[in-house]
Structure formats: C-alpha cells, structure tokens
Scaffold this motif. Sequence first.
Motif, PDB file in Angstrom:
ATOM      1  N   SER A 123      -0.689   9.654   6.534  1.00 48.26           N
ATOM      2  CA  SER A 123       0.444   9.559   7.131  1.00 48.26           C
ATOM      3  C   SER A 123       1.061  10.851   6.848  1.00 48.26           C
ATOM      4  O   SER A 123       0.925  11.684   6.243  1.00 48.26           O
ATOM      5  CB  SER A 123       1.176   8.520   6.664  1.00 48.26           C
ATOM      6  OG  SER A 123       0.590   7.130   6.934  1.00 48.26           O
ATOM      7  N   ASP A 189       0.262   2.386  -0.979  1.00 43.09           N
ATOM      8  CA  ASP A 189       1.256   2.228   0.359  1.00 43.09           C
ATOM      9  C   ASP A 189       2.500   3.179   0.456  1.00 43.09           C
ATOM     10  O   ASP A 189       2.991   3.319   1.355  1.00 43.09           O
ATOM     11  CB  ASP A 189       1.748   0.683   0.277  1.00 43.09           C
ATOM     12  CG  ASP A 189       2.627   0.351  -1.067  1.00 43.09           C
ATOM     13  OD1 ASP A 189       3.066   1.323  -1.843  1.00 43.09           O
ATOM     14  OD2 ASP A 189       2.612  -0.939  -1.438  1.00 43.09           O
ATOM     15  N   SER A 191       1.975   6.369   0.436  1.00 42.21           N
ATOM     16  CA  SER A 191       1.513   7.704   1.213  1.00 42.21           C
ATOM     17  C   SER A 191       0.882   7.225   2.382  1.00 42.21           C
ATOM     18  O   SER A 191       0.498   7.841   3.157  1.00 42.21           O
ATOM     19  CB  SER A 191       0.765   8.345   0.199  1.00 42.21           C
ATOM     20  OG  SER A 191      -0.227   7.601  -0.293  1.00 42.21           O
ATOM     21  N   ASN A 192       0.573   5.650   2.440  1.00 45.77           N
ATOM     22  CA  ASN A 192      -0.124   5.239   3.460  1.00 45.77           C
ATOM     23  C   ASN A 192       0.484   4.546   4.518  1.00 45.77           C
ATOM     24  O   ASN A 192       0.771   3.203   3.904  1.00 45.77           O
ATOM     25  CB  ASN A 192      -1.502   4.591   3.177  1.00 45.77           C
ATOM     26  CG  ASN A 192      -2.404   4.174   4.480  1.00 45.77           C
ATOM     27  OD1 ASN A 192      -2.105   4.175   5.544  1.00 45.77           O
ATOM     28  ND2 ASN A 192      -3.740   3.946   3.980  1.00 45.77           N
ATOM     29  N   GLN A 193       1.127   4.793   5.647  1.00 41.20           N
ATOM     30  CA  GLN A 193       1.865   4.102   6.516  1.00 41.20           C
ATOM     31  C   GLN A 193       1.085   3.784   8.015  1.00 41.20           C
ATOM     32  O   GLN A 193       1.734   3.590   8.877  1.00 41.20           O
ATOM     33  CB  GLN A 193       3.290   4.634   6.889  1.00 41.20           C
ATOM     34  CG  GLN A 193       4.110   4.453   5.418  1.00 41.20           C
ATOM     35  CD  GLN A 193       5.303   5.206   5.937  1.00 41.20           C
ATOM     36  OE1 GLN A 193       5.908   5.684   6.947  1.00 41.20           O
ATOM     37  NE2 GLN A 193       6.358   5.323   4.492  1.00 41.20           N
ATOM     38  N   ARG A 194      -0.097   3.839   7.685  1.00 36.89           N
ATOM     39  CA  ARG A 194      -0.950   3.511   9.151  1.00 36.89           C
ATOM     40  C   ARG A 194      -1.065   2.161   9.351  1.00 36.89           C
ATOM     41  O   ARG A 194      -0.874   1.440   8.719  1.00 36.89           O
ATOM     42  CB  ARG A 194      -2.605   3.885   8.799  1.00 36.89           C
ATOM     43  CG  ARG A 194      -2.504   5.454   8.437  1.00 36.89           C
ATOM     44  CD  ARG A 194      -4.130   6.074   8.170  1.00 36.89           C
ATOM     45  NE  ARG A 194      -4.976   6.077   9.314  1.00 36.89           N
ATOM     46  CZ  ARG A 194      -4.905   7.294  10.042  1.00 36.89           C
ATOM     47  NH1 ARG A 194      -4.452   8.283   9.576  1.00 36.89           N
ATOM     48  NH2 ARG A 194      -5.697   7.248  11.094  1.00 36.89           N
ATOM     49  N   THR A 195      -1.185   1.983  10.860  1.00 36.54           N
ATOM     50  CA  THR A 195      -1.226   0.841  11.437  1.00 36.54           C
ATOM     51  C   THR A 195      -2.419   0.268  11.896  1.00 36.54           C
ATOM     52  O   THR A 195      -2.470  -0.656  12.625  1.00 36.54           O
ATOM     53  CB  THR A 195      -0.101   0.599  12.457  1.00 36.54           C
ATOM     54  OG1 THR A 195      -0.182   1.558  13.535  1.00 36.54           O
ATOM     55  CG2 THR A 195       1.508   0.766  11.793  1.00 36.54           C
ATOM     56  N   GLY A 199      -4.793   1.290   7.343  1.00 40.35           N
ATOM     57  CA  GLY A 199      -3.647   1.042   6.866  1.00 40.35           C
ATOM     58  C   GLY A 199      -3.122  -0.264   6.791  1.00 40.35           C
ATOM     59  O   GLY A 199      -3.714  -1.253   7.457  1.00 40.35           O
ATOM     60  N   GLY A 200      -2.053  -0.792   6.116  1.00 41.40           N
ATOM     61  CA  GLY A 200      -1.632  -1.909   6.106  1.00 41.40           C
ATOM     62  C   GLY A 200      -2.048  -2.952   4.887  1.00 41.40           C
ATOM     63  O   GLY A 200      -1.549  -2.531   3.810  1.00 41.40           O
ATOM     64  N   ARG A 205      -6.457  -0.314   3.404  1.00 49.30           N
ATOM     65  CA  ARG A 205      -6.311   0.680   2.649  1.00 49.30           C
ATOM     66  C   ARG A 205      -7.338   1.282   1.723  1.00 49.30           C
ATOM     67  O   ARG A 205      -7.654   2.368   1.387  1.00 49.30           O
ATOM     68  CB  ARG A 205      -5.000   0.449   1.770  1.00 49.30           C
ATOM     69  CG  ARG A 205      -3.887   0.892   2.807  1.00 49.30           C
ATOM     70  CD  ARG A 205      -2.381   0.580   2.003  1.00 49.30           C
ATOM     71  NE  ARG A 205      -2.125  -0.776   1.526  1.00 49.30           N
ATOM     72  CZ  ARG A 205      -1.771  -1.130   0.358  1.00 49.30           C
ATOM     73  NH1 ARG A 205      -1.794  -0.278  -0.826  1.00 49.30           N
ATOM     74  NH2 ARG A 205      -1.319  -2.341   0.094  1.00 49.30           N
TER      75      ARG A 205
END
Length: 364
Positions: A123, A189, A191-195, A199-200, A205
């Motif tokens: 992200s 989480d 650093s990882n806000q992917r959808t 992510g999630g 993750r």
Amino acid sequence: MSATSLFEPFRLGELTLPNRIVMAPLTRNRAAAGFVPSDLAPQYYALRADAGLLITEASQISQQGQGYQDTPGIYSDAQVEGWKKVTDAVHAKGGRIFIQLWHVGRVSHTSLQPNGGAPVAPSALTAATKTFVNNGFAETSAPRALELSEIPGIVEDYRRAAANAIKAGFDGVEVHGANGYLIDQFLKDGSNQRTDAYGGSIENRSRFLLEVMDAVIAEIGAARTGLRLSPVSPANGITESHPQALFNHVIDELEKRHPVYIHVVEGATGGPRDVAPDFSFEELRKRYSGAWMVNNGYDLALANAVLAEGKADFVAFGKPFISNPDLVERLQRNAPLNEVDRDTLYGGGAKGYIDYPTLKDAAA
C-alpha cells in the motif's frame, strides 16, 4: 549450566552442522560496482566459517529490491560470480553458507530505484524509518502500491534469485520475511491496506509470503530453503494488530511446506526482547516440527538455556560475529568478546571488517 549443548552437531537438511551457532545476516554496505560482493567479502566470511552455519548479509533479488547503498545483489551474472568466490572460500575452510534473499519494499529511496522511481509496497504508506544513501541516513521515499499484475513478477524474482544462489555455490537460501521489509509489509495490517486477494484477512495477507516460499522450494527444494520472521518487531515502522493469530496461521501453513528451518527474531530486532509480553513464541514453536532458529540478544547462558529446554535447535548471533570472527572458539572457552566499532559498521573497507583480532592473534 554446561555450555556443551551449544557445541553439539545438528543435521540440517543434507548438511551436518558441527555446532548450533549461526552467524546471523548482517548488512555491511561494502559491495563493489554493480552491487557485486567486494574483494574482501571472501575473507570476511571465511574468517567466520567455524560457525555451524553462516547466513550472508541480505542481498537484493532485483534492483527494485534494494533499499540501502552498496548492498550486494544476486540477480546478475557478475553478482553470481562474486558470490562464487565467497562460497568457495567458506567451503575451503569447511564451512556451510546460506544467502539471505531480500526485497526491501517501501524501505528504500528513489535514488536507488530503477529510473529514480518510487519504491513499491503493498500500500502507498511511507515507512516511518530512515535508509542509508549517499554515505548518510535519509528519510525513506514515499512508495507506490503494487499493481496486482506486478506481484507474480516479484515472486519470479525470488525464484530466479534462489536459482542464482545455487549456481553461486550456496548450500541454501534464507528468505527474508522479517524486519519491516516487503514480505513483512504484506503480512502486517499496519502496512497492508489492500482490498484484493493480498489484503484484508490473515489468509490474504499471508498469500505473498507463501507464494514466495512455494516458488523458492519448487526451484531448489525445501531442504535448502529457510525463512526469517519477526512477529512482534517494530523494525522499520511496521505494526500488526493481532500478531499471535497472524503468525499462528503462518506457521501452520509453513508446516505444510516444511522449509529446512524457521529463523525467528524474538522481540524488537536488535533491541528489547520483551516488547510484546503477551506474545507466545513457544506457541509458534509447538506448531512447527522442523528446525527452529532463535535470534536477538543471546549470550552463552541464554543460548544454552533455550537449547536445553528444547525451545530451539540453534541460535543466531549477530553483532558479536562482526567483532569476533572466532566467536565459536570464544564461546567455547568463555573468553571475553571484542567490542564492536560502531563507526565502521556500514560502508568503508578493511577496517572494522576483516581486522578484528582473534584469540590466536592475542596469543601470538
């Protein structure tokens, strides 16, 4: 407590280690032009070949994976040839050596990236840390989020780097999944806000790490593939809301793949061991039936204690190996250790690299 347990042999995959002492990966920023290991690197590693296992300084799998000046790579033919000189020197001394495979993700600077581009990350969140460029420390550059279509190419870079490592004569590789670098950025989480599929959920993750491990193991075999993790370290501005649940899942998935070892940084990397008192490293250990390596702040007494209690199979030592090339002998004799010269840790030449005195030097 007797020190003998640290000096017992250990069977690691196809290797027999003469002791349970591992030299941890240590960034020294001394690569030559083209990010090839310097002419001093073979001597540096060979001096430490008494360790049960040497793990090299982290080495980037691509130019995009670089985050600090003068760190070596393992993606070009010249780099492979440079590392071959290192492995030959270590093997000539009877040693065993793995290379650590590295992609820093967002912990980088535009001056190091291809065409001066932005570093990449799960992200577009800038790391709250500094990097080492132009002979000094600088704030990391703002990253861009990886496109879904780019992720398979990075997994392929890991696979190719593993193949190159074997070509260079390494006994195996350690995938760097710790300390706030790219794999850790996908896992956590903060650093990882992917959808999307990366992510999630914890499962999503963990996907990137597991794809990398699958690719490397498919290329060189599980018996030559290790992994480093740092479940609770805040290194390089990384955070995670539920580390126990995340890493319980990760270890359960790794148990299915069975890498030759898992190397765990306990606590804050290079710092306090008790940053997350509620986190259970013993819970992780119970979930993995393979070899377990521990790291962070170990001395002779603590190392022997964890080995005697079955909490680990071997122990990685970091900074003590920088200033004590004969660390194995010093631990065996319970001899005093040389202090680290912090001014020569990063960059430079022979000083603080291959000139620390050994016990034999003192006796001469």
